[in-house]
Scaffold this active site. Structure first.
Site, PDB file in Angstrom:
ATOM      1  N   ALA A 168       0.707  -1.170   0.132  1.00 57.42           N
ATOM      2  CA  ALA A 168      -0.067  -0.113   0.024  1.00 57.42           C
ATOM      3  C   ALA A 168       0.842   1.263  -0.008  1.00 57.42           C
ATOM      4  CB  ALA A 168      -0.970  -0.059   1.033  1.00 57.42           C
ATOM      5  N   GLY A 170       1.094   4.122  -1.403  1.00 52.99           N
ATOM      6  CA  GLY A 170       0.324   5.487  -1.254  1.00 52.99           C
ATOM      7  C   GLY A 170       0.030   5.682   0.057  1.00 52.99           C
ATOM      8  N   ASP A 171      -0.348   4.765   0.733  1.00 53.51           N
ATOM      9  CA  ASP A 171      -0.830   4.814   2.387  1.00 53.51           C
ATOM     10  C   ASP A 171       0.556   4.976   3.025  1.00 53.51           C
ATOM     11  OD1 ASP A 171      -3.429   4.745   2.410  1.00 53.51           O
ATOM     12  OD2 ASP A 171      -3.602   2.650   2.418  1.00 53.51           O
ATOM     13  N   ILE A 172       1.793   4.165   2.480  1.00 53.14           N
ATOM     14  CA  ILE A 172       3.051   4.611   3.354  1.00 53.14           C
ATOM     15  C   ILE A 172       3.404   5.798   3.367  1.00 53.14           C
ATOM     16  CG2 ILE A 172       5.191   3.748   3.599  1.00 53.14           C
ATOM     17  CD1 ILE A 172       3.163   1.743   4.737  1.00 53.14           C
ATOM     18  N   GLY A 175       1.517   8.267   5.370  1.00 49.38           N
ATOM     19  CA  GLY A 175       1.791   8.098   6.665  1.00 49.38           C
ATOM     20  C   GLY A 175       3.377   8.652   6.980  1.00 49.38           C
TER      21      GLY A 175
END
Lengths: 400, 400
Positions: A168, A170-172, A175
Site C-alpha cells: 500500500a 500510497g498509504d505508506i 503516513g
C-alpha cells in the site's frame, strides 16, 4: 542522559486513525516514545481488526501496526463522547485522523473547535486527496493514490500495463509525510507558541515521490515509459537471471562497468565494444548487453554471483522475497527489523521494526497493540476525570 | 504570529548529500524554512548535476531537488577544508550525509569528531544498508534497496517477474525516514540537551513499507504472490479498461460493491450471484468478476465512468501519467504541486511542490538551486570567518 530518554516522550497523541496510513504514522510516534492513545469506535473498532492473518481470533495485522499504543473506545456521535474527547484534547499535543475531510467538522470536533479549547494542539489529517481542493470529498483508497499520483504509470514491464506497487505504497508515503508534518508542527509550536493543522494527501505524496518524472516531462513533453527493472539513465542496472533466482547488478558509472567486464565476468573485450563504449551507448544498446551478461549470470547461483561482484566492488544483490528477508542476518539481526513482542492473545509475535535508527534514543516497542477498549478505565480516569463506575456506566450506554 | 514564521527557521543544516535520497530530505527541510547549506566538492559537485534533462547547460533535475539551499564548494580532503568544515559544524544543528558508511570517519569528520566540537549536533546519514551491520560497507543503489527490501518481490503482473517501482522508491523512502529521524532528534535534543546520530538505510526503509507482507509470512509461511493491480483482501479493487485508457474502481466493502452493480452498472442481479455474494467469494472469483465489469467499462471513457462511479459514491479514478497529472486542476492548482520558480540560468521552471501542508507555516521554496560554489563568499565569511580574499585564495588552491 542517553538511554533514559525516548525522543518524543513528552508528547501526548490522540489517534483516531484506522487501517494503514494513519496507524503507520502513529506507530512510529509510539515507538519513538510518544504516548499514543488510540481511540476506536465501540462497535468493532478499527476496520483492520477484521483483516487477516488471524491468530487466536485476533488480527495479527492490526497487532503489528498498532503496537506502542494505549487503546480506548469512544462514540464520537454521542454528546457525552464528544465532551470526553474535548476534555482529552485540552491536554493533548497532537490529534491525528484519517476520516474523509469534513467528518470531524460535522461531528463538531474539527480543528476550529479543538483550537478553542487548546490553541497549542496540532491537528494532523491524512486523506486520499487532502483536506482542501476540488477532490477533497472524494473517497480515497491506496490504489487511487498510486493511480492518480502517477506511480502506476511508470511501474511495470516494458510494453506492459501500468502496475501498482505490491504494497500500500500510497498509504505508506502518506503516513511518512504525516509523521514529518507532525514533527515539523511540534517544532514550529516552539517558535510560535501555537499549534496548527497538518494536511497530507495520498495523491500529493505519490506525486512528489516521482522526482525526475515530472522534470523530464516539463522539458521533453514526453511521459516516462515503463522500463521494467532498467534505468533510463544508466546501464547495466537491471535484474539478471541466475541459476536459482534473480539478482541485481547495478553499474552506476564507467568504472563499475569495466570492473564487471574485466574482473567479474572475464570478458574485457566488452569494454571496447563500440555498442557499449560509454554509458550513453550502453543505455541505447541495453537489449544487446543484457543477454551477454545473462550468459554469465545463468551459470551461477545468486549467492555466487553477488559474492563475485562484491569482491570486485561491483554493486549487486539478490532479489529477495519475504522468506529470504526474515532470514537475512543483516536485516533481521544486525538491523533488528523483526523484533518479537508478546501479545496477550496472539502470544509471542514478530512485528516490523523501525527504519529510523536514533542511536541515543532508539525507537522501541513499548507495548503490544491494545485489545478493544482495554485502557478505558485508566485513560478516562487520568485524562477525562471519570471514575471506574462512570466508565462502566458509559460502557452500558454505548458512549465508550 | 502566523505567516511570519517558517516551521524550521531556527535550524542550520550542513548538507553533504548527493543524488536523490539525501537531497530529497534536505529540500524538504529547506522548504520548511531550515537554512540548508549544500556543500559540494569543487570538482563538478553533486553527481546529479550531470543528470538530464539539461536546460541552458544546467541540470533541471539537480535544480528541482536542490531548491531552497545555499551552495558552497569544499574539498574535505584538504586540511584547510576540514578546518573550515569543523568551524561551520560548531554552529550547525544538523549535518546530513549519504556517503558510504565510514567515509566521513576516514576523512576525520565522523560523528565522534563532530560531537567533540559541538555536542548538540545531529549527525544524520542515509546509505544502502545503514551505518552498522554486516552489509554496511556494500555499495548501495536504489534498485538494491527495492530488491533486497522485498518491494520487487510483491510488485508486478500476476505470474510475471519481480518488478521495480518505476521511480527511485528506495531512495524516496530513505529520504522520508531520514527527515523523520532528523526532526525527532531535534526534538529529543530539547529533552536531553545533546545531539545524536541518525542512521537510515534504504533496505530497512523498504522492509517496513511492506506492512502486512511479513505478517502474512510469519503466520502462513507463504511469501506474497505478485497480484498485478488487484488486492488479495478485497474485490473488485483493480484497474479496468475503458474506451480511452485505464481506470481504477475500488470497492472496499459490500455496500460499495452493491452500489457499483445497482447504481452504476445497472446489473443488480450480480449482487445475489453466488460467485460474488460477499467479499471472500469475490476475491476467490475475481477473474470471473473482472470481465463482467470490464464489459461495462469499455463502453465508457475514463472521465465518464469515473463521474458515474463518484456520483453513486463508488471510489474511482483515472490512471494518470505525468502529462495528465500536471494538467489536473486539483493536483496542480488547488494543491499547488508544481510551483514555478525562477532559476538564474534555466529561467522559469516548474518544480515538484511539497506534500506536507502545514497550514500556518506552509512550506515554500525560498530560492532556486545554487550554481556550483555560488555562496562561497557570504557563507564562509559568516560561518568560517574568512575574508573574500581568503575565499578567493582557497579557491585557487582547490580548497573551496
Amino acid at each position: 542522559m542517553e538511554g533514559t530518554h525516548a525522543a518524543l516522550e513528552d508528547l501526548l497523541v490522540l489517534d483516531l486513525t484506522r487501517v494503514v496510513a494513519g496507524p503507520y504514522c502513529s506507530s512510529m510516534l509510539g515507538d519513538m516514545g510518544a504516548r499514543v492513545i488510540k481511540i476506536e469506535n465501540p462497535k468493532g473498532g478499527d476496520d483492520s481488526r477484521a483483516y487477516g492473518p488471524y491468530v487466536n481470533g485476533e488480527s495479527a495485522y492490526f497487532a503489528m501496526l498498532n503496537r506502542s499504543k494505549e487503546g480506548v473506545t469512544l462514540n464520537l456521535k454521542a454528546p457525552e463522547g464528544k465532551r470526553i474527547f474535548l476534555e482529552m484534547a485540552k491536554k493533548a499535543d497532537v490529534v491525528i485522523e484519517n476520516y474523509r475531510p469534513g467528518v470531524m467538522d460535522k461531528l463538531g470536533l474539527g480543528y476550529d473547535v479543538l483550537k478553542e479549547v487548546n490553541d497549542r494542539i496540532i491537528y494532523a489529517a491524512v486523506s486520499g486527496y487532502g483536506g482542501y481542493g476540488r477532490y477533497s470529498q472524494r473517497p480515497g483508497y491506496d490504489i487511487l493514490g498510486q493511480a492518480m499520483g502517477g506511480l502506476m504509470s511508470v511501474t511495470g514491464p516494458r510494453g506492459g500495463s501500468p502496475t501498482k506497487a505490491g504494497n500500500a505504497m500510497g498509504d505508506i508515503l502518506g503516513g511518512l509525510n504525516l509523521t514529518i508534518g507532525i514533527l515539523a508542527a511540534v517544532h514550529a509550536r516552539g517558535l510560535t507558541g501555537r499549534g496548527q493543522r497538518v494536511d497530507v494527501s495520498l495523491v500529493d505524496s505519490v506525486v512528489v515521490s516521482l522526482e525526475n518524472v515530472f522534470t523530464r516531462y516539463w522539458y521533453s513533453g514526453k511521459t516516462a515509459p515503463r522500463n521494467g527493472n532498467t534505468n533510463p539513465a544508466t546501464a547495466p542496472y537491471d535484474t539478471f537471471q541466475a541459476k536459482d533466482g534473480l539478482a541485481v547488478i547495478a553499474c552506476g558509472n564507467q568504472a563499475l562497468y569495466e570492473k564487471l567486464c574485466r574482473d567479474v565476468i572475464g570478458c574485457p573485450e566488452w569494454i571496447g565494444d563500440q555498442r557499449f563504449l560509454d554509458n550513453v551507448s550502453r543505455v541505447a544498446n541495453m537489449d544487446e548487453l543484457k543477454p551477454l551478461i545473462e550468459g554469465w549470470t545463468v551459470q551461477h547461483t545468486v549467492a555466487e554471483l553477488v559474492d563475485r561482484c562484491l569482491e570486485a566492488g561491483v554493486p549487486a544483490g539478490p532479489v529477495y522475497d519475504a522468506a529470504q528477508i526474515v532470514r537475512d542476518k543483516h536485516i533481521a539481526k544486525d538491523r533488528d527489523m523483526f523484533p518479537v513482542i508478546h501479545h496477550p492473545v496472539i502470544g509471542d509475535m514478530h512485528v516490523n521494526g523501525d527504519a529510523v535508527k536514533l542511536l541515543e534514543t532508539m525507537p522501541r516497542i513499548t507495548r503490544p497493540a491494545p485489545l478493544l477498549g482495554q485502557d478505558n478505565v485508566p485513560v478516562y480516569g487520568e485524562l477525562a476525570g471519570l471514575t471506574p463506575e462512570q466508565v462502566e456506566e458509559y460502557g452500558r450506554q454505548g458512549v465508550v
